[in-house]
Design a protein around this motif. Structure first.
Motif, PDB file in Angstrom:
ATOM      1  N   LEU A 192      35.319  30.830  51.121  1.00  0.00           N
ATOM      2  CA  LEU A 192      35.422  31.997  50.252  1.00  0.00           C
ATOM      3  C   LEU A 192      35.580  33.275  51.079  1.00  0.00           C
ATOM      4  CD1 LEU A 192      35.319  33.184  47.389  1.00  0.00           C
ATOM      5  CD2 LEU A 192      32.837  33.382  47.671  1.00  0.00           C
ATOM      6  N   ALA A 193      34.876  33.364  52.195  1.00  0.00           N
ATOM      7  CA  ALA A 193      35.002  34.548  53.036  1.00  0.00           C
ATOM      8  C   ALA A 193      36.422  34.685  53.565  1.00  0.00           C
ATOM      9  CB  ALA A 193      34.006  34.470  54.190  1.00  0.00           C
ATOM     10  N   ARG A 194      37.038  33.564  53.907  1.00  0.00           N
ATOM     11  CA  ARG A 194      38.428  33.615  54.373  1.00  0.00           C
ATOM     12  C   ARG A 194      39.357  34.069  53.245  1.00  0.00           C
ATOM     13  NH1 ARG A 194      37.397  27.840  56.588  1.00  0.00           N
ATOM     14  NH2 ARG A 194      36.582  28.213  58.691  1.00  0.00           N
ATOM     15  N   ILE A 195      39.100  33.586  52.052  1.00  0.00           N
ATOM     16  CA  ILE A 195      39.927  33.975  50.902  1.00  0.00           C
ATOM     17  C   ILE A 195      39.773  35.466  50.614  1.00  0.00           C
ATOM     18  CG2 ILE A 195      40.176  33.688  48.397  1.00  0.00           C
ATOM     19  CD1 ILE A 195      39.417  30.732  48.810  1.00  0.00           C
ATOM     20  N   ALA A 196      38.529  35.950  50.680  1.00  0.00           N
ATOM     21  CA  ALA A 196      38.267  37.363  50.398  1.00  0.00           C
ATOM     22  C   ALA A 196      38.957  38.279  51.399  1.00  0.00           C
ATOM     23  CB  ALA A 196      36.762  37.617  50.391  1.00  0.00           C
ATOM     24  N   ALA A 197      39.257  37.757  52.586  1.00  0.00           N
ATOM     25  CA  ALA A 197      39.910  38.571  53.617  1.00  0.00           C
ATOM     26  C   ALA A 197      41.418  38.634  53.437  1.00  0.00           C
ATOM     27  CB  ALA A 197      39.579  38.010  54.994  1.00  0.00           C
ATOM     28  N   TRP A 226      45.312  37.431  32.218  1.00  0.00           N
ATOM     29  CA  TRP A 226      44.717  38.664  31.714  1.00  0.00           C
ATOM     30  C   TRP A 226      43.838  39.353  32.744  1.00  0.00           C
ATOM     31  CZ3 TRP A 226      42.811  36.122  26.517  1.00  0.00           C
ATOM     32  CH2 TRP A 226      43.928  35.837  25.718  1.00  0.00           C
ATOM     33  N   PHE A 227      43.130  38.577  33.569  1.00  0.00           N
ATOM     34  CA  PHE A 227      42.243  39.156  34.572  1.00  0.00           C
ATOM     35  C   PHE A 227      42.907  39.237  35.943  1.00  0.00           C
ATOM     36  CE2 PHE A 227      37.693  38.470  32.754  1.00  0.00           C
ATOM     37  CZ  PHE A 227      38.102  38.943  31.523  1.00  0.00           C
ATOM     38  N   ASN A 228      44.146  38.708  36.074  1.00  0.00           N
ATOM     39  CA  ASN A 228      44.844  38.642  37.354  1.00  0.00           C
ATOM     40  C   ASN A 228      43.930  38.014  38.404  1.00  0.00           C
ATOM     41  OD1 ASN A 228      47.007  38.911  39.083  1.00  0.00           O
ATOM     42  ND2 ASN A 228      46.438  40.987  39.739  1.00  0.00           N
ATOM     43  N   ALA A 229      43.521  36.785  38.113  1.00  0.00           N
ATOM     44  CA  ALA A 229      42.513  36.136  38.941  1.00  0.00           C
ATOM     45  C   ALA A 229      42.761  34.628  38.984  1.00  0.00           C
ATOM     46  CB  ALA A 229      41.117  36.416  38.380  1.00  0.00           C
ATOM     47  N   ALA A 230      42.013  33.971  39.852  1.00  0.00           N
ATOM     48  CA  ALA A 230      42.071  32.509  39.964  1.00  0.00           C
ATOM     49  C   ALA A 230      40.652  31.975  40.059  1.00  0.00           C
ATOM     50  CB  ALA A 230      42.876  32.089  41.184  1.00  0.00           C
ATOM     51  N   VAL A 249      43.818  39.942  47.927  1.00  0.00           N
ATOM     52  CA  VAL A 249      42.605  39.674  47.164  1.00  0.00           C
ATOM     53  C   VAL A 249      41.772  40.937  47.063  1.00  0.00           C
ATOM     54  CG1 VAL A 249      40.411  38.414  47.153  1.00  0.00           C
ATOM     55  CG2 VAL A 249      42.549  37.210  47.659  1.00  0.00           C
ATOM     56  N   ARG A 250      41.384  41.292  45.846  1.00  0.00           N
ATOM     57  CA  ARG A 250      40.585  42.498  45.614  1.00  0.00           C
ATOM     58  C   ARG A 250      39.095  42.222  45.732  1.00  0.00           C
ATOM     59  NH1 ARG A 250      38.478  44.387  40.799  1.00  0.00           N
ATOM     60  NH2 ARG A 250      39.825  43.000  39.587  1.00  0.00           N
ATOM     61  N   SER A 251      38.611  41.131  45.100  1.00  0.00           N
ATOM     62  CA  SER A 251      37.185  40.811  45.121  1.00  0.00           C
ATOM     63  C   SER A 251      36.998  39.382  44.658  1.00  0.00           C
ATOM     64  CB  SER A 251      36.395  41.768  44.209  1.00  0.00           C
ATOM     65  OG  SER A 251      36.825  41.625  42.865  1.00  0.00           O
ATOM     66  N   ALA A 252      35.764  38.909  44.748  1.00  0.00           N
ATOM     67  CA  ALA A 252      35.436  37.561  44.287  1.00  0.00           C
ATOM     68  C   ALA A 252      34.028  37.559  43.714  1.00  0.00           C
ATOM     69  CB  ALA A 252      35.544  36.546  45.421  1.00  0.00           C
ATOM     70  N   LEU A 267      35.431  33.275  40.858  1.00  0.00           N
ATOM     71  CA  LEU A 267      36.558  33.963  40.245  1.00  0.00           C
ATOM     72  C   LEU A 267      37.091  34.970  41.261  1.00  0.00           C
ATOM     73  CD1 LEU A 267      38.077  33.835  37.573  1.00  0.00           C
ATOM     74  CD2 LEU A 267      36.691  35.740  36.762  1.00  0.00           C
ATOM     75  N   VAL A 268      38.291  34.704  41.742  1.00  0.00           N
ATOM     76  CA  VAL A 268      38.917  35.528  42.789  1.00  0.00           C
ATOM     77  C   VAL A 268      39.934  36.446  42.130  1.00  0.00           C
ATOM     78  CG1 VAL A 268      40.320  35.503  44.875  1.00  0.00           C
ATOM     79  CG2 VAL A 268      38.565  33.738  44.519  1.00  0.00           C
ATOM     80  N   TYR A 269      39.738  37.751  42.275  1.00  0.00           N
ATOM     81  CA  TYR A 269      40.604  38.752  41.645  1.00  0.00           C
ATOM     82  C   TYR A 269      41.658  39.244  42.635  1.00  0.00           C
ATOM     83  CZ  TYR A 269      36.962  39.064  38.048  1.00  0.00           C
ATOM     84  OH  TYR A 269      36.061  38.784  37.057  1.00  0.00           O
ATOM     85  N   PHE A 270      42.903  39.330  42.162  1.00  0.00           N
ATOM     86  CA  PHE A 270      43.994  39.840  42.994  1.00  0.00           C
ATOM     87  C   PHE A 270      44.167  41.344  42.784  1.00  0.00           C
ATOM     88  CE2 PHE A 270      45.124  35.362  42.081  1.00  0.00           C
ATOM     89  CZ  PHE A 270      45.033  34.879  43.370  1.00  0.00           C
ATOM     90  N   ARG A 271      44.792  41.975  43.766  1.00  0.00           N
ATOM     91  CA  ARG A 271      44.962  43.425  43.717  1.00  0.00           C
ATOM     92  C   ARG A 271      46.039  43.857  42.726  1.00  0.00           C
ATOM     93  NH1 ARG A 271      42.227  45.943  47.687  1.00  0.00           N
ATOM     94  NH2 ARG A 271      41.523  44.682  49.474  1.00  0.00           N
TER      95      ARG A 271
END
Length: 557
Positions: A109-114, A96-100, A118-121, A31-35
């Motif tokens: 995943l590390a590339r996505i988190a950078a 609702w969670f502003n996430a994917a 992206v806020r967190s995963a 679950l990847v959360y956006f800022r």
């Protein structure tokens, strides 16, 4: 861990904390959360771009504003994830969670988190699951005993319906017409085939199906549990089995993968709730719960049951905030070390359902409250011990679990809302709770107790109350299953045939006697018949005492 859904809800293992990434190449779901939602092309002033007309109307009736929380995630952010090297797959997004929810390996995943947006995963499952065979179909178990023939309209579902006032509700003309119920579960095999559920298709009241585990729309697979739960509301076979909301419209959602226990199932619950919201669903019926799960995913503790920690609990709370009535099983941990309710039953503003037996006594397995922050739970209770349900072959049997108490009550709540359409979802909860059997003295075993349609309705309509139910006249004897297959046949006896020897004859369409049986005197409500092999066709079963004779027709398949 093997689950036995036929004995009710086994609390599923899920959580929210991040899990250390696996070695490169292992594909998991995250679950990847956006800022933020900055730059989104969507606007709260134009909700029709992401909500159905029915969803907007539900909010309007309840004076609920469309908020930035309801806006879809920024499509540009999703595109950025899809453009990352490693071919990540975006399975779905959460407004609702502003996430994917993203499927990829740890390097990707590390590339996505950078990414700057992206806020967190948080990793939600151990690994990508290979294709699984359908869950084995459970046996019929103990056939559901019938009540007296005077109650034969509901068949074996009479006791659970009568306990909360469903017959009077139906007599008053409220059977769920116009109400939409989303059912979240682990599978619905047989729903598209068994006779008691065919009215859903014939009357075009199966609005949609979604499989959030495998993708797509095929829900007629996997665990029998969803079929069990749906039948307690939607089945409509008078004389055999009638559910609590036999005329409601349904959406069937697979959110639970009963082959594993990981937080991804809570994310599926979240996605299904947002889907239900966007399509305009009125009620969510969820016989699922989350406490512990497979390593390395961390399990919950009781202190997490505060309505603010678990993904599913947070999702259920928002679902309630947008005007849906969320009804969720309390859990089956009453006799186990966990003891307490599970998530999302700990969410506030929802109905968490405990289980009782046919006499209204707390079922020993039913989970207790309070929540970790001290709120009364369960909210209400319904029959979950020896509840009659249908399996994927359409056979009625009795099972135990708050899983079954939940939909029985959800169906009644749907028809109650139908009868009082100006109420908000929270006002529906208040009316059912305040007039329940323990409305003035709730506890953490039954909550506010057993609701009753008649009491709740009359409390809102003191100048035009429902007429008191009159005793049901005795009806001629009944026989089930009807149509009969290759199995046993049960004969339901009215009181006038108690206590005397009986002669049973079965006659074919020509009037020829093809089977005969002598039954000793009994005060049992039903007895088994030994009919042997019969050719396909219509038959007449005649039962006589010498001075009294009653008959019932049945079909041999």
């Amino acid at each position: 861990m093997t689950r036995n859904f036929l004995t009710g809800l086994l609390l599923l293992a899920l959580g929210v904390a991040a899990v250390p990434a696996a070695a490169q190449g292992t594909v998991r779901r995250h679950l990847v959360y956006f800022r933020d939602k900055a730059g989104t092309p969507f606007s709260v002033a134009q909700p029709q771009a992401f909500l159905s007309a029915r969803a907007i109307a539900r909010r309007t009736r309840q004076r609920i504003a469309v908020l930035p929380r309801d806006l879809p995630v920024n499509p540009a952010y999703v595109a950025q994830i899809r453009a990352v090297a490693g071919r990540p797959q975006v399975l779905y997004t959460s407004r609702w969670f502003n996430a994917a929810l993203v499927s990829c390996d740890s390097v990707t995943l590390a590339r996505i988190a950078a990414l700057p947006n992206v806020r967190s995963a948080s990793t939600l499952n151990r690994s990508a699951r290979p294709a699984q065979p359908d869950a084995p179909t459970q046996g019929a178990g103990v056939p559901a005993a019938r009540t007296l023939a005077g109650r034969a309209f509901y068949g074996s579902a009479y006791a659970q319906n009568n306990q909360i006032g469903v017959p009077g509700m139906h007599d008053a003309g409220y059977r769920g017409e116009g109400m939409q119920i989303a059912v979240f579960d682990a599978g619905f095999p047989g729903v598209n085939n068994i006779s008691p559920l065919q009215p859903l298709f014939q009357e075009q009241r199966l609005a949609s199906t979604r499989n959030f585990v495998d993708g797509g729309t095929n829900v007629y697979q996997r665990s029998n549990h969803g079929t069990n739960c749906l039948s307690t509301m939607a089945a409509n076979a008078p004389g055999y089995y009638v559910g609590s909301a036999p005329k409601a419209t349904y959406h069937l959602c697979i959110t639970e993968d009963d082959y594993s226990e990981h937080p991804v199932e809570e994310a599926n619950w979240l996605a299904a709730a947002e889907y239900a919201d966007s399509t305009g669903v009125d009620i969510i019926s969820s016989s699922l719960g989350y406490t512990d799960f497979d390593a390395p995913s961390p399990s919950y503790s009781y202190s997490d049951m505060n309505g603010r920690t678990a993904i599913s609990s947070r999702a259920a709370t928002i679902a309630a905030r947008v005007g849906m009535l969320v009804v969720n099983a309390a859990g089956n941990e009453g006799g186990r070390p966990w003891h307490y309710i599970s998530a999302p039953a700990d969410a506030d503003s929802i109905i968490s359902v405990g289980a009782v037996d046919s006499l209204g006594n707390h079922a020993p397995f039913s989970s207790y409250g309070p929540t970790a922050d001290g709120r009364i739970k369960p909210t209400l209770s319904a029959m979950g011990q020896a509840t009659s349900v249908l399996n994927s072959s359409g056979v009625a049997y009795r099972g135990n679990g708050t899983s079954f108490a939940c939909p029985v009550l959800a169906g009644m709540a749907a028809a109650f809302w139908q009868a009082n359409p100006t109420l908000t979802a929270q006002e529906v909860i208040a009316a059912l709770r305040n007039t329940a059997s323990q409305g003035t003295a709730p506890d953490n075993a039954l909550g506010y107790g057993l609701p009753n349609f008649g009491r709740a309705y009359n409390s809102l309509h003191p100048n035009n109350p429902l007429a008191s139910n009159q005793p049901t006249a005795e009806v001629a004897l009944a026989l089930y299953p009807n149509p009969r297959g290759a199995g046993a046949v049960m004969l339901v006896l009215p009181p006038s045939l108690y206590g005397v020897p009986l002669t049973v004859r079965v006659l074919d369409a020509r009037g020829a006697v093809v089977a005969r049986q002598q039954l000793p005197a009994t005060n049992a409500a039903e007895v088994a018949l030994k009919l042997g092999v019969l050719a396909k066709g219509q038959y007449l079963c005649e039962v006589s005492t010498g001075t009294v004779r009653q008959t019932v027709r049945f079909q041999q398949q």
